[in-house]
Design an enzyme around this catalytic site. Sequence first.
Site, mmCIF file in Angstrom:
data_model
loop_
_atom_site.group_PDB
_atom_site.id
_atom_site.type_symbol
_atom_site.label_atom_id
_atom_site.label_comp_id
_atom_site.label_asym_id
_atom_site.label_seq_id
_atom_site.Cartn_x
_atom_site.Cartn_y
_atom_site.Cartn_z
ATOM 1 N N CYS A 46 0.625 -1.193 0.011
ATOM 2 C CA CYS A 46 0.078 0.080 -0.034
ATOM 3 C C CYS A 46 0.964 1.298 0.079
ATOM 4 C CB CYS A 46 -0.950 -0.072 1.213
ATOM 5 S SG CYS A 46 -1.827 1.572 1.404
ATOM 6 N N CYS B 99 -1.503 1.801 -2.954
ATOM 7 C CA CYS B 99 -2.559 2.669 -2.756
ATOM 8 C C CYS B 99 -1.832 4.178 -2.818
ATOM 9 C CB CYS B 99 -3.260 2.531 -1.659
ATOM 10 S SG CYS B 99 -3.157 0.884 -1.258
ATOM 11 N N LYS C 185 0.065 5.449 -5.874
ATOM 12 C CA LYS C 185 -0.797 5.592 -6.973
ATOM 13 C C LYS C 185 -1.922 6.632 -7.048
ATOM 14 C CE LYS C 185 -4.725 4.329 -6.192
ATOM 15 N NZ LYS C 185 -5.082 2.938 -5.969
ATOM 16 N N TYR D 186 -9.224 -3.191 -10.645
ATOM 17 C CA TYR D 186 -8.796 -2.039 -10.122
ATOM 18 C C TYR D 186 -7.632 -1.506 -10.603
ATOM 19 C CZ TYR D 186 -11.742 -2.902 -5.875
ATOM 20 O OH TYR D 186 -12.616 -3.008 -4.850
ATOM 21 N N GLU E 227 -7.139 1.871 -12.968
ATOM 22 C CA GLU E 227 -6.884 3.269 -12.246
ATOM 23 C C GLU E 227 -5.377 3.597 -13.376
ATOM 24 O OE1 GLU E 227 -7.779 2.429 -7.635
ATOM 25 O OE2 GLU E 227 -6.030 1.845 -8.367
ATOM 26 N N HIS F 197 -26.897 21.269 0.515
ATOM 27 C CA HIS F 197 -27.056 22.032 -0.724
ATOM 28 C C HIS F 197 -25.933 23.438 -1.099
ATOM 29 C CE1 HIS F 197 -29.237 22.673 -4.420
ATOM 30 N NE2 HIS F 197 -29.132 24.066 -4.173
ATOM 31 N N GLU G 284 -25.868 15.068 -1.931
ATOM 32 C CA GLU G 284 -27.205 15.174 -1.668
ATOM 33 C C GLU G 284 -28.199 14.503 -2.373
ATOM 34 O OE1 GLU G 284 -29.244 19.205 -2.305
ATOM 35 O OE2 GLU G 284 -27.701 19.553 -3.622
#
Length: 448
Positions: free
Chosen positions: A41, A46, A49, A175, A179, A434, A439
């Site tokens: 990672c 991760c 990346k 993945y 990516e 908002h 939302e």
Amino acid sequence: MSTYDLVVIGGGSGGVRAARIAAGHGAKVAICEEHRYGGTCVIRGCVPKKMMVYASHFAEEFHDSSFYGWSTTVNEFDWAALITNKDKEIDRLNGIYINLLKNAGVEILDGTGELIDANTVQVGDRTLHSDKILLATGGTPFMPNITGIEHAISSNEVFHLEQQPKSAVVVGGGYIAVEFAGIFNGIGTDTTLTYRGDQILRGFDNDIREHLAGEITKKGIDLQLNNNVSSIELTEHGQRKVSFTNGDVKIVDCVLFATGRNPATDALHLDRVGVEVGLKGEIVVDKYSRTNIDSIFAVGDVTDRIALTPVATMEGHAFADTFFGNNERIADHENVPSAVFSQPPIGSVGLSSEQAKEQFNNVDTYTSEFKILKHTLTDNTERTMMKLIVDADTDKVIGAHMVGPDAAEIMQGIAIAIKAGATKADFDSTVGIHPSTAEEFCTMRTKD
Ligand code: NDP
């Protein structure tokens, strides 16, 4: 021979967490790592990346900013600057991991650990006897055995390319492939993404897969479905001549295979002790991360449960609490959220519509597809998709999915609601923020 309560083999997310929590509970702990602390990672996954995703997405931001009144002059993208800065940060994180271990009182050994017997680990010239041994060695990229595969790279090497490839073929539909196709495309590399099946990201919700495929195609990735690389040749100019199963041929600077990862167990000598492995070579464990050998445990990618960093740390922490902290805990693999840092990204938690329909009698789905407010002023044609999957019998939300900016950030909060058992009525009665994209999850009134 030194004696310990716990010896951990592998200094990635799962191993480091287990080692320092066990030490915090008072155990005498040693950990060994053959490369760098932080594991896949932090070192080659991760974290670097995501930095590359940020780098790549600036191109679109620069373009869009002109519609908001900015005039920018963008010079060439400097690959070397990105790699240097990224490496500096990875060095810093590696140091942090080492300090965390030291501060917790864990003994750190550099080197490859191998099992000698059920209570003995060898690291270089050190022989360590331990009451318990935790295997946390992670995974390694799988490269299929095709002609010329030696001219391709895996995700291990992509972080250290000396130059930005001007053109690239990325192989796979998971993945990593999606990516990196996005990263390359964003920085201006002519990018082909080739996947052997009908649609990328098998296992994700079908609408989400199709939506993302459409978006990345619009952004310029040449997406080749039902197509695969059959062979690679090195050209006299040092490029790669790539032959595809559909008969096409392309000459590119780089071929990246992101075709899955295998559990990294070769150096462990599991056979000496008889640790049971599954079909992919993964270490078989129960819900407490126990192997079939009483003194040996395993967490993280090497067990091939869910190959995500936070899952490995959860497993490592639960293991340490259970066996050293007098606090029996089971890592909970239900409703684990995840994100694909594609451009635009995907955030996802719970069941896809397809999985939900297999498991529940009455499933309602709600889908919304729209242009986010930011792009009402730009010429960016990107569209966002959101989906909620509801068990109509209980009104519980059993899946939430999104393709669009900030999907990972949004989905983390939604995952808490789903984990807490939120119903569709709870979503509906929550007041939206908002104007925001998120939302929309509180205003999806019409069933598909
Ligand atoms: P995945 O298992 O996700 O995807 C592998 C892909 O390669 C699939 O599309 C698969 O096709 C394809 N493939 C497998 N074998 C071949 C072959 N021989 N020829 C052509 N294609 C092939 O693996 P990744 O390498 O992308 O990632 C490994 C794991 O790491 C992920 O599952 C994930 O858990 C984790 N990860 C998580 C990230 C995140 O959280 N953002 C980022 C990166 C990795 P098929 O579908 O047909 O089997």
